[in-house]
Design a protein around this motif. Structure first.
Motif, PDB file in Angstrom:
ATOM      1  N   ASP A 178    -115.559 100.984  -8.467  1.00 19.97           N
ATOM      2  CA  ASP A 178    -116.777 100.298  -8.025  1.00 19.97           C
ATOM      3  C   ASP A 178    -116.383  99.184  -7.068  1.00 19.97           C
ATOM      4  O   ASP A 178    -115.700  98.235  -7.457  1.00 19.97           O
ATOM      5  N   HIS A 182    -120.508  99.732  -2.606  1.00 24.98           N
ATOM      6  CA  HIS A 182    -120.351 101.193  -2.596  1.00 24.98           C
ATOM      7  C   HIS A 182    -119.371 101.618  -3.692  1.00 24.98           C
ATOM      8  O   HIS A 182    -118.676 100.787  -4.284  1.00 24.98           O
ATOM      9  N   LEU A 183    -119.345 102.928  -3.951  1.00 27.04           N
ATOM     10  CA  LEU A 183    -118.359 103.495  -4.873  1.00 27.04           C
ATOM     11  C   LEU A 183    -117.309 104.224  -4.037  1.00 27.04           C
ATOM     12  O   LEU A 183    -117.654 104.930  -3.085  1.00 27.04           O
ATOM     13  N   ALA A 207    -122.275 109.284  -9.204  1.00 30.45           N
ATOM     14  CA  ALA A 207    -123.414 108.357  -9.083  1.00 30.45           C
ATOM     15  C   ALA A 207    -124.236 108.359 -10.374  1.00 30.45           C
ATOM     16  O   ALA A 207    -124.696 107.298 -10.838  1.00 30.45           O
ATOM     17  N   ALA A 211    -124.662 105.189 -13.012  1.00 29.14           N
ATOM     18  CA  ALA A 211    -126.004 104.693 -13.384  1.00 29.14           C
ATOM     19  C   ALA A 211    -126.109 104.607 -14.905  1.00 29.14           C
ATOM     20  O   ALA A 211    -126.614 103.621 -15.454  1.00 29.14           O
ATOM     21  N   ILE A 220    -132.676 105.244  -7.793  1.00 30.79           N
ATOM     22  CA  ILE A 220    -131.342 104.684  -7.542  1.00 30.79           C
ATOM     23  C   ILE A 220    -130.720 105.316  -6.297  1.00 30.79           C
ATOM     24  O   ILE A 220    -130.662 106.545  -6.162  1.00 30.79           O
ATOM     25  N   LYS A 221    -130.270 104.435  -5.380  1.00 36.27           N
ATOM     26  CA  LYS A 221    -129.575 104.898  -4.167  1.00 36.27           C
ATOM     27  C   LYS A 221    -128.128 104.434  -4.266  1.00 36.27           C
ATOM     28  O   LYS A 221    -127.887 103.250  -4.533  1.00 36.27           O
ATOM     29  N   THR A 222    -127.195 105.333  -4.040  1.00 38.84           N
ATOM     30  CA  THR A 222    -125.773 104.978  -4.172  1.00 38.84           C
ATOM     31  C   THR A 222    -125.032 105.345  -2.892  1.00 38.84           C
ATOM     32  O   THR A 222    -125.091 106.493  -2.436  1.00 38.84           O
ATOM     33  N   LYS A 232    -124.314 109.642   0.795  1.00 36.19           N
ATOM     34  CA  LYS A 232    -125.327 108.881   0.049  1.00 36.19           C
ATOM     35  C   LYS A 232    -125.946 109.775  -1.017  1.00 36.19           C
ATOM     36  O   LYS A 232    -126.194 110.960  -0.766  1.00 36.19           O
TER      37      LYS A 232
END
Ligand SMILES: N[C@@H](CCC[C@H](N)C(=O)O)C(=O)O
Length: 260
Positions: A178, A182-183, A207, A211, A220-222, A232
């Protein structure tokens, strides 16, 4: 026999694409698929796909891993085959197609190089020690890992993929760090039996696992960084089920050719 092929990549996950819309698929030569995917003796790719016609959908996707065997769902492959279908003139900017895990909706940018692919809903995540295990069309193991840049993904990923729990059916092994905004994700892929530059079903699983790990719910946007670029992920999560799941990223033609 001459084979016309197209080479695509989605965030560095690369694929050989073959247009099989003029005749039905039968008698796949798995050894030939493996040879075509070989990076020394073939074209070189993480997987190979055939696109065929389907009565009820725009087209059907048939995905084979680099080891020549029929694979489960490939997310980046799904995005690349949508770009290929646009190039072939089979679709315009939106499509509904069939893959091994069921129907998929996708939309594509005007230049044909960015694809948002809807993935299956997911309602089951289990734990294996500290890691998360889930199926996003393909089976995935997700483990948090510090200093991921310098981590030995090949050795550690292979150890997990071949341990007594997973050896028989196999699993794709994702490590995630993390980074705040971003991841960062690296994946050891089953069927390629190596680290790849990106894995679409893998980053989708990551993702979702993160979460759950953070007890996040809602829309949820990752943002995800992988070795081959940026991806994305978007979904809704009510604490039980992930729905309206989209895997969004680049899908580009690299070259086309013919092999004997
Ligand atoms: N690269 C893929 C995953 C392909 C399937 C996988 N290797 C398997 O059969 O388990 C992706 O982008 O999802």
């Amino acid at each position: 026999m001459k084979i016309n092929f197209f080479k695509y990549q989605g965030a560095g996950n690369d694929f050989i694409l073959i247009d099989h819309t003029m005749s039905p698929l039968k008698n796949i030569d798995n050894q030939l698929v493996e040879q075509l995917c070989h990076r020394r003796f073939g074209i070189g790719a993480d997987g190979l796909m055939f696109i065929t016609k389907h009565e009820d959908y725009d087209f059907e996707m048939h995905y084979f891993n680099a080891d020549g065997k029929l694979g489960s769902m490939c997310g980046n492959g799904g995005r690349c085959i949508v770009a290929f279908a646009k190039q072939l003139g089979i679709i315009d900017r939106e499509t509904n197609f069939l893959a091994v895990d069921g129907p998929h909706y996708a939309r594509i940018s005007e230049n044909g190089e960015w694809v948002d692919l809807q993935m299956i809903d997911v309602d089951t995540i289990t734990k294996d020690g500290e890691a998360y295990v889930l199926n996003t069309g393909s089976p995935h193991y997700v483990a948090l890992q510090n200093d991921l840049k310098d981590f030995d993904v090949f050795t550690e990923g292979k150890n997990i993929r071949y341990n007594s729990t997973y050896a028989e059916k196999g699993i794709n092994v994702n490590f995630v760090e993390d980074k705040g905004d971003h991841l960062f994700v690296r994946t050891y892929e089953r069927g390629v039996e190596d680290e790849t530059y990106a894995c679409g079903t893998g980053v989708t699983a990551v993702a979702m696992a993160i979460a759950k790990h953070k007890n996040q719910t809602g829309h949820i946007k990752t943002a995800i960084k992988v070795l081959g670029g940026d991806i994305k992920i978007e979904f809704d999560y009510d604490g039980k089920e992930f729905t309206n799941v989209f895997l969004c990223g680049p899908a580009k033609l690299v070259f086309e050719g013919e092999v004997e």
